[in-house]
Write a protein that holds these residues in place. Sequence first.
Motif, PDB file in Angstrom:
ATOM      1  N   LYS A 170       3.488   6.016  -5.436  1.00  0.00           N
ATOM      2  CA  LYS A 170       3.380   6.062  -6.894  1.00  0.00           C
ATOM      3  C   LYS A 170       2.273   7.018  -7.323  1.00  0.00           C
ATOM      4  CE  LYS A 170       2.318   3.248 -10.908  1.00  0.00           C
ATOM      5  NZ  LYS A 170       1.759   1.987 -11.369  1.00  0.00           N
ATOM      6  N   GLU A 171       1.116   6.947  -6.665  1.00  0.00           N
ATOM      7  CA  GLU A 171       0.002   7.835  -7.000  1.00  0.00           C
ATOM      8  C   GLU A 171       0.344   9.292  -6.730  1.00  0.00           C
ATOM      9  OE1 GLU A 171      -2.980   7.194  -8.426  1.00  0.00           O
ATOM     10  OE2 GLU A 171      -2.395   5.109  -8.681  1.00  0.00           O
ATOM     11  N   VAL A 172       1.081   9.560  -5.651  1.00  0.00           N
ATOM     12  CA  VAL A 172       1.486  10.928  -5.329  1.00  0.00           C
ATOM     13  C   VAL A 172       2.404  11.470  -6.414  1.00  0.00           C
ATOM     14  CG1 VAL A 172       2.883  12.302  -3.734  1.00  0.00           C
ATOM     15  CG2 VAL A 172       1.130  10.775  -2.855  1.00  0.00           C
ATOM     16  N   LYS A 173       3.358  10.676  -6.853  1.00  0.00           N
ATOM     17  CA  LYS A 173       4.267  11.110  -7.920  1.00  0.00           C
ATOM     18  C   LYS A 173       3.502  11.393  -9.203  1.00  0.00           C
ATOM     19  CE  LYS A 173       8.181   8.492  -6.148  1.00  0.00           C
ATOM     20  NZ  LYS A 173       9.038   7.317  -6.364  1.00  0.00           N
ATOM     21  N   GLU A 174       2.558  10.519  -9.557  1.00  0.00           N
ATOM     22  CA  GLU A 174       1.772  10.711 -10.771  1.00  0.00           C
ATOM     23  C   GLU A 174       0.910  11.969 -10.681  1.00  0.00           C
ATOM     24  OE1 GLU A 174      -0.420   7.106 -11.335  1.00  0.00           O
ATOM     25  OE2 GLU A 174       1.340   5.974 -11.943  1.00  0.00           O
ATOM     26  N   LEU A 175       0.274  12.188  -9.539  1.00  0.00           N
ATOM     27  CA  LEU A 175      -0.556  13.374  -9.351  1.00  0.00           C
ATOM     28  C   LEU A 175       0.277  14.647  -9.457  1.00  0.00           C
ATOM     29  CD1 LEU A 175      -3.345  14.537  -8.635  1.00  0.00           C
ATOM     30  CD2 LEU A 175      -2.690  14.325  -6.232  1.00  0.00           C
ATOM     31  N   SER A 176       1.475  14.606  -8.916  1.00  0.00           N
ATOM     32  CA  SER A 176       2.363  15.762  -8.975  1.00  0.00           C
ATOM     33  C   SER A 176       2.736  16.087 -10.409  1.00  0.00           C
ATOM     34  CB  SER A 176       3.617  15.490  -8.159  1.00  0.00           C
ATOM     35  OG  SER A 176       4.551  16.521  -8.325  1.00  0.00           O
ATOM     36  N   GLY A 192       2.123   1.859  -3.432  1.00  0.00           N
ATOM     37  CA  GLY A 192       1.046   2.350  -4.276  1.00  0.00           C
ATOM     38  C   GLY A 192       0.719   3.804  -4.027  1.00  0.00           C
ATOM     39  N   ILE A 193       0.690   4.204  -2.755  1.00  0.00           N
ATOM     40  CA  ILE A 193       0.403   5.597  -2.410  1.00  0.00           C
ATOM     41  C   ILE A 193       1.506   6.509  -2.935  1.00  0.00           C
ATOM     42  CG2 ILE A 193       0.316   7.219  -0.477  1.00  0.00           C
ATOM     43  CD1 ILE A 193      -1.242   5.066   1.062  1.00  0.00           C
ATOM     44  N   THR A 206       7.709  15.989  -3.615  1.00  0.00           N
ATOM     45  CA  THR A 206       7.774  15.875  -5.066  1.00  0.00           C
ATOM     46  C   THR A 206       8.647  16.948  -5.701  1.00  0.00           C
ATOM     47  OG1 THR A 206       5.737  17.138  -5.277  1.00  0.00           O
ATOM     48  CG2 THR A 206       5.553  14.737  -5.249  1.00  0.00           C
ATOM     49  N   CYS A 248      -0.669  17.128 -12.576  1.00  0.00           N
ATOM     50  CA  CYS A 248      -1.336  18.374 -12.181  1.00  0.00           C
ATOM     51  C   CYS A 248      -0.361  19.493 -11.850  1.00  0.00           C
ATOM     52  CB  CYS A 248      -2.250  18.111 -10.980  1.00  0.00           C
ATOM     53  SG  CYS A 248      -3.537  16.917 -11.348  1.00  0.00           S
ATOM     54  N   ARG A 304       0.828  -1.207   0.000  1.00  0.00           N
ATOM     55  CA  ARG A 304       0.000   0.000   0.000  1.00  0.00           C
ATOM     56  C   ARG A 304       0.861   1.255   0.000  1.00  0.00           C
ATOM     57  NH1 ARG A 304      -5.812  -0.356   1.032  1.00  0.00           N
ATOM     58  NH2 ARG A 304      -6.248  -2.506   0.485  1.00  0.00           N
TER      59      ARG A 304
END
Length: 88
Positions: free
Chosen positions: A30-36, A27-28, A59, A39, A24
């Motif tokens: 990875k999602e933070v990097k993608e969101l950064s 995964g979190i 980030t 957006c 988890r």
Amino acid sequence: MARGKVQMRRIENPVHRQVMFCKRRAGILKEVKELSVLCDADIDIIIFPTHEKLYELATNGAMHDLIDTYRKSCGETVGDMSQPQVCI
């Protein structure tokens, strides 16, 4: 084939709990990097596990720089931690 619904409760087996935490956490992060990236946002995340080391991700730049920016946006001086504020 659909997955079954996962009940939200504490995992009693410490080995299974540690494995789930690692998956988890990855995964979190990875999602933070993608969101950064998607957006163009500065995001910091801190994870405090109960028995391990601290995990953090900034980030863009350093964690303390973004915390100072957050404090300034809330009208709090950098050294003033007597009255924590939530600024959303």
